[in-house]
Scaffold this active site. Structure first.
Site, short mmCIF file in Angstrom:
data_model
loop_
_atom_site.label_atom_id
_atom_site.label_comp_id
_atom_site.label_asym_id
_atom_site.label_seq_id
_atom_site.Cartn_x
_atom_site.Cartn_y
_atom_site.Cartn_z
N ASP A 1 39.61 50.20 40.96
CA ASP A 1 39.18 50.89 39.74
C ASP A 1 38.87 52.35 40.07
O ASP A 1 38.58 52.69 41.22
CB ASP A 1 37.92 50.23 39.18
CG ASP A 1 38.18 48.79 38.76
OD1 ASP A 1 39.34 48.47 38.45
OD2 ASP A 1 37.22 48.00 38.74
N1 URA Z 1 37.37 44.26 41.81
C1 URA Z 1 36.90 45.12 40.88
O1 URA Z 1 36.17 44.72 39.98
N2 URA Z 1 37.25 46.41 40.96
C2 URA Z 1 38.00 46.92 41.96
O2 URA Z 1 38.27 48.12 42.00
C3 URA Z 1 38.49 46.02 42.93
C4 URA Z 1 38.16 44.70 42.84
#
Ligand code: URA
Length: 265
Positions: A135
């Site tokens: 993310d």
């Molecule tokens: N899980 C998440 O919630 N976000 C990420 O960036 C990676 C794994």
């Protein structure tokens, strides 16, 4: 009404030319082959091809999606360029902010731009693929490669490559919550696989997952009552992040084989 599947442009080009598929040979199209071999990134290769600067076996090729054999003689601006593509894997320490996508509608920038800004000159000609996604606000280990087969290996649910995350959360997770994370819980897209979960501090959880669904760590921790405040990926397979934020380094072939359990053979 079901939506009609679009035939990829490279497949149309291959059909138009009635290109035979040589058993054991890797199917590829010209712009992508140039990007994978590090001659120039794909978008640049497409422009060069359209401008008539690329020859294949002595003829100017103006179709970026033209099928090409790895044994073809390719010239760019008159210079012979090899299509041999070494497998290259980069460890990158993603900062919070950039998006793992080709463009960023919010204007903060993409991880590809951040990567190119720190790449040495000899790696600038490659087309880079991110191995999975993080993310925008997640920091930590993001792998890049010039080989889509490694992307497939790193992201496929069958490979079960463990990914280790460290999350600070709102509240202090209880043992019961950790047990639920370990045993697996049901999210809106189905049950999660058993995971490793332990507390590193009262509000800090280390979670090791062998799958990578969208926002999975955030959703799992929210589901047990502890929403994520910050999220960092520390390791993929047995590969542990060891470069400072914003920096990258190339992995050795032995690291790729041993820590990511991948071979290009
Ligand atoms: N899980 C998440 O919630 N976000 C990420 O960036 C990676 C794994």
């Amino acid at each position: 009404m079901s939506r009609k599947q679009k035939t990829p442009r490279w497949l149309k080009a291959a059909r138009r030319r009635k290109t035979p598929v040589v058993p054991g040979e890797r199917a590829d199209w010209l712009a992508r082959a140039l990007g994978r071999a590090g001659v120039m990134p794909r978008a640049e290769a497409e422009r060069a091809i359209l401008e008539g600067r690329v020859e294949v076996d002595g003829r100017v090729e103006r179709e970026p999606f033209a099928p090409v054999s790895p044994r073809a003689e390719v010239r760019v601006d008159g210079q012979v360029r090899s299509l041999d593509a070494p497998l290259i894997v980069l460890m990158f320490h993603k900062p919070a902010g950039p998006v793992v996508a080709g463009w960023d509608r919010e204007g903060v920038g993409t991880v590809f731009e951040r990567l190119r800004a720190v790449l040495p000159a000899e790696l600038q000609g490659f087309e880079w693929y991110a191995v999975g996604r993080l993310d925008r606000d997640t920091t930590g280990l993001l792998l890049f490669t010039n080989d889509e087969r490694l992307v497939q290996h790193g992201t496929s649910p069958e490979a079960h490559l463990p990914k280790c995350y460290v999350a600070t959360v709102a509240g202090h997770p209880t043992l019961a919550a950790l047990r639920m994370l370990r045993d697996g819980l049901v999210l809106e897209d189905g049950p999660t696989r058993p995971a490793e979960a332990q507390l590193l501090a009262p509000d800090c959880v280390e979670l090791v997952l062998t799958e990578g669904r969208r926002h999975q760590v955030k959703r799992m921790l929210a589901a047990v009552g502890y929403p994520v405040r910050t999220l960092h990926r520390e390791a993929v397979g047995r590969l542990v992040l060891d470069v400072p934020e914003g920096a990258c380094r190339r992995l050795t072939d032995a690291e790729v084989a041993e820590t990511l359990e991948f071979s290009s053979e």
